[in-house]
Write a protein that holds these residues in place. Structure first.
Motif, PDB file in Angstrom:
ATOM      1  N   MET A  99       9.242  -7.849   7.712  1.00  0.00           N
ATOM      2  CA  MET A  99       8.078  -8.201   6.934  1.00  0.00           C
ATOM      3  C   MET A  99       8.365  -7.940   5.463  1.00  0.00           C
ATOM      4  O   MET A  99       8.157  -6.853   4.973  1.00  0.00           O
ATOM      5  N   GLY A 100       8.850  -8.897   4.756  1.00  0.00           N
ATOM      6  CA  GLY A 100       9.174  -8.704   3.355  1.00  0.00           C
ATOM      7  C   GLY A 100       7.951  -8.458   2.506  1.00  0.00           C
ATOM      8  O   GLY A 100       6.978  -9.192   2.574  1.00  0.00           O
ATOM      9  N   GLY A 101       7.993  -7.417   1.719  1.00  0.00           N
ATOM     10  CA  GLY A 101       6.911  -7.120   0.801  1.00  0.00           C
ATOM     11  C   GLY A 101       5.769  -6.291   1.352  1.00  0.00           C
ATOM     12  O   GLY A 101       4.898  -5.894   0.609  1.00  0.00           O
ATOM     13  N   TRP A 102       5.756  -6.050   2.644  1.00  0.00           N
ATOM     14  CA  TRP A 102       4.684  -5.259   3.239  1.00  0.00           C
ATOM     15  C   TRP A 102       5.120  -3.809   3.396  1.00  0.00           C
ATOM     16  O   TRP A 102       6.230  -3.531   3.824  1.00  0.00           O
ATOM     17  N   MET A 103       4.231  -2.902   3.046  1.00  0.00           N
ATOM     18  CA  MET A 103       4.454  -1.473   3.259  1.00  0.00           C
ATOM     19  C   MET A 103       3.874  -1.160   4.637  1.00  0.00           C
ATOM     20  O   MET A 103       2.744  -1.544   4.954  1.00  0.00           O
ATOM     21  N   ILE A 104       4.661  -0.495   5.476  1.00  0.00           N
ATOM     22  CA  ILE A 104       4.223  -0.135   6.814  1.00  0.00           C
ATOM     23  C   ILE A 104       4.185   1.382   6.917  1.00  0.00           C
ATOM     24  O   ILE A 104       5.194   2.048   6.694  1.00  0.00           O
ATOM     25  N   ILE A 105       3.016   1.909   7.225  1.00  0.00           N
ATOM     26  CA  ILE A 105       2.835   3.357   7.353  1.00  0.00           C
ATOM     27  C   ILE A 105       2.440   3.653   8.789  1.00  0.00           C
ATOM     28  O   ILE A 105       1.414   3.163   9.267  1.00  0.00           O
ATOM     29  N   GLN A 106       3.269   4.420   9.492  1.00  0.00           N
ATOM     30  CA  GLN A 106       2.906   4.830  10.847  1.00  0.00           C
ATOM     31  C   GLN A 106       2.202   6.166  10.752  1.00  0.00           C
ATOM     32  O   GLN A 106       2.798   7.191  10.441  1.00  0.00           O
ATOM     33  N   VAL A 107       0.904   6.157  11.033  1.00  0.00           N
ATOM     34  CA  VAL A 107       0.079   7.359  10.940  1.00  0.00           C
ATOM     35  C   VAL A 107       0.304   8.226  12.173  1.00  0.00           C
ATOM     36  O   VAL A 107       0.524   9.423  12.074  1.00  0.00           O
ATOM     37  N   HIS A 108       0.217   7.604  13.328  1.00  0.00           N
ATOM     38  CA  HIS A 108       0.458   8.236  14.625  1.00  0.00           C
ATOM     39  C   HIS A 108       1.145   7.180  15.480  1.00  0.00           C
ATOM     40  O   HIS A 108       1.050   5.988  15.180  1.00  0.00           O
ATOM     41  N   PRO A 109       1.788   7.562  16.575  1.00  0.00           N
ATOM     42  CA  PRO A 109       2.357   6.543  17.456  1.00  0.00           C
ATOM     43  C   PRO A 109       1.283   5.524  17.869  1.00  0.00           C
ATOM     44  O   PRO A 109       0.203   5.898  18.310  1.00  0.00           O
ATOM     45  N   GLY A 110       1.560   4.262  17.635  1.00  0.00           N
ATOM     46  CA  GLY A 110       0.604   3.208  17.963  1.00  0.00           C
ATOM     47  C   GLY A 110      -0.446   2.947  16.895  1.00  0.00           C
ATOM     48  O   GLY A 110      -1.269   2.053  17.057  1.00  0.00           O
ATOM     49  N   ASP A 111      -0.450   3.702  15.812  1.00  0.00           N
ATOM     50  CA  ASP A 111      -1.431   3.521  14.732  1.00  0.00           C
ATOM     51  C   ASP A 111      -0.683   3.314  13.429  1.00  0.00           C
ATOM     52  O   ASP A 111      -0.161   4.259  12.844  1.00  0.00           O
ATOM     53  N   VAL A 112      -0.606   2.061  13.007  1.00  0.00           N
ATOM     54  CA  VAL A 112       0.071   1.751  11.752  1.00  0.00           C
ATOM     55  C   VAL A 112      -0.934   1.173  10.768  1.00  0.00           C
ATOM     56  O   VAL A 112      -1.978   0.643  11.142  1.00  0.00           O
ATOM     57  N   ARG A 113      -0.612   1.315   9.496  1.00  0.00           N
ATOM     58  CA  ARG A 113      -1.406   0.724   8.412  1.00  0.00           C
ATOM     59  C   ARG A 113      -0.447  -0.176   7.632  1.00  0.00           C
ATOM     60  O   ARG A 113       0.691   0.207   7.362  1.00  0.00           O
ATOM     61  N   LEU A 114      -0.878  -1.355   7.286  1.00  0.00           N
ATOM     62  CA  LEU A 114      -0.063  -2.314   6.559  1.00  0.00           C
ATOM     63  C   LEU A 114      -0.675  -2.544   5.184  1.00  0.00           C
ATOM     64  O   LEU A 114      -1.891  -2.687   5.057  1.00  0.00           O
ATOM     65  N   GLY A 115       0.153  -2.598   4.179  1.00  0.00           N
ATOM     66  CA  GLY A 115      -0.332  -2.844   2.829  1.00  0.00           C
ATOM     67  C   GLY A 115       0.600  -3.766   2.074  1.00  0.00           C
ATOM     68  O   GLY A 115       1.816  -3.745   2.266  1.00  0.00           O
ATOM     69  N   HIS A 116       0.029  -4.609   1.243  1.00  0.00           N
ATOM     70  CA  HIS A 116       0.816  -5.511   0.403  1.00  0.00           C
ATOM     71  C   HIS A 116       0.104  -5.652  -0.931  1.00  0.00           C
ATOM     72  O   HIS A 116      -1.120  -5.739  -0.991  1.00  0.00           O
ATOM     73  N   GLU A 117       0.894  -5.666  -1.981  1.00  0.00           N
ATOM     74  CA  GLU A 117       0.324  -5.756  -3.326  1.00  0.00           C
ATOM     75  C   GLU A 117       1.255  -6.610  -4.161  1.00  0.00           C
ATOM     76  O   GLU A 117       2.481  -6.497  -4.048  1.00  0.00           O
ATOM     77  N   GLY A 118       0.691  -7.522  -4.956  1.00  0.00           N
ATOM     78  CA  GLY A 118       1.548  -8.343  -5.791  1.00  0.00           C
ATOM     79  C   GLY A 118       0.771  -9.252  -6.714  1.00  0.00           C
ATOM     80  O   GLY A 118      -0.456  -9.326  -6.673  1.00  0.00           O
ATOM     81  N   SER A 119       1.534  -9.929  -7.542  1.00  0.00           N
ATOM     82  CA  SER A 119       0.951 -10.794  -8.555  1.00  0.00           C
ATOM     83  C   SER A 119       1.804 -12.036  -8.734  1.00  0.00           C
ATOM     84  O   SER A 119       3.020 -12.000  -8.563  1.00  0.00           O
TER      85      SER A 119
END
Length: 64
Positions: free
Chosen positions: A1-21
């Motif tokens: 996933m180019g450009g996406w930040m992937i944060i694994q909070v707990h197993p099976g619980d991820v948060r995805l973030g993308h920021e750009g201009s």
């Protein structure tokens, strides 16, 4: 996933973030798949005032 930040909070619980201009618009997208929720902020400018206004929302979505 180019450009996406992937944060694994707990197993099976991820948060995805993308920021750009594209130099005319600034967009931030946050996705919490486990909650079936997403939020997008799009503005035709980006400065400290806009960031200060949306930073608390971003923090809430990126934390468990």
């Amino acid at each position: 996933m180019g450009g996406w930040m992937i944060i694994q909070v707990h197993p099976g619980d991820v948060r995805l973030g993308h920021e750009g201009s594209n130099t005319m618009w600034h967009a931030i997208a946050l996705v919490v798949p486990a909650l079936h929720e997403a939020i997008a902020v799009v503005a035709n400018r980006f400065d400290a005032h806009l960031f200060d206004a949306i930073a608390p929302v971003m923090r809430d979505y990126l934390q468990p």
